[in-house]
Design a protein around this motif. Sequence first.
Motif, mmCIF file in Angstrom:
data_model
loop_
_atom_site.group_PDB
_atom_site.id
_atom_site.type_symbol
_atom_site.label_atom_id
_atom_site.label_comp_id
_atom_site.label_asym_id
_atom_site.label_seq_id
_atom_site.Cartn_x
_atom_site.Cartn_y
_atom_site.Cartn_z
ATOM 1 N N SER A 195 0.819 -1.170 0.145
ATOM 2 C CA SER A 195 -0.019 -0.101 0.062
ATOM 3 C C SER A 195 0.869 1.160 -0.007
ATOM 4 O O SER A 195 2.107 1.333 0.703
ATOM 5 N N THR A 199 -3.567 3.954 -0.280
ATOM 6 C CA THR A 199 -4.405 3.111 -1.494
ATOM 7 C C THR A 199 -3.718 1.788 -1.483
ATOM 8 O O THR A 199 -2.239 1.596 -1.218
ATOM 9 N N ILE A 201 -2.494 -1.580 -3.110
ATOM 10 C CA ILE A 201 -1.981 -2.072 -4.257
ATOM 11 C C ILE A 201 -2.221 -3.311 -4.734
ATOM 12 O O ILE A 201 -1.496 -4.122 -3.878
ATOM 13 N N ARG A 212 -5.899 -0.309 -8.012
ATOM 14 C CA ARG A 212 -5.573 0.430 -6.950
ATOM 15 C C ARG A 212 -7.018 0.596 -6.090
ATOM 16 O O ARG A 212 -7.945 0.962 -6.875
#
Length: 224
Positions: A195, A199, A201, A212
């Motif tokens: 992350s 966000t 990933i 995302r």
Amino acid sequence: MNLLDRHAAYGLIGGLVSYCALSALYDQFYGAFGLTATDMGIGYLDTLSRSWGFILLITLAVALYVFTLSGMGLPISRKRAHNYRNRSKSARWVNAYMHFAQSIMEWIRRNLGVVAAIVAAFALFIALSASSSAVDDRAAATINGNAIKPLQVKLGNHGLRIIFLDIHSHHVRMITPAPTPGSVPCCKHLMHLGSSDRTYILYCVDNKRVIRLSIERYVVHTSP
């Protein structure tokens, strides 16, 4: 430059060189997914702290070598060389060898910093060569939908682990709340890479693409 400043300079240079080498390995791994270490939020301090075993290995190699050189007395002192010459006056090649060896040893004594840098560079090259293929193998495993653990060595049964490279991936079991249709590309097999910037990933094994998700909107549940 005094001794303290010199060691500080060596430490700074060593940190920068180690960062560049480790950053290249992280970029190599995440590059397989079209990402970089920067995309994953891995900066200078993160790179060094997440690969402390790598730094430890290089430091021990240099310390051991320098300690060995210092402790050996490098093995020919002036007095021993003088005595040996007196006993071997007829052997000119022995005298030449002693003079040459003594010159080399004294140069090393005066330039231990340079010697340490050379040893560190050699140890770094060996470590990078060994790690590069392991990084490629782990990237390929993740692309094929297999979870991976960091590049590490486990010591004994006490759970102590020396981490050389903190690259990992995990299977995504569930996302809550469930994304609405169309908000997230359809994917049955997701891998969690990490992350950054609030966000998640993720990597979709089905269509080979990065997804995302906002940490503020979703919770990603993973399994080892």
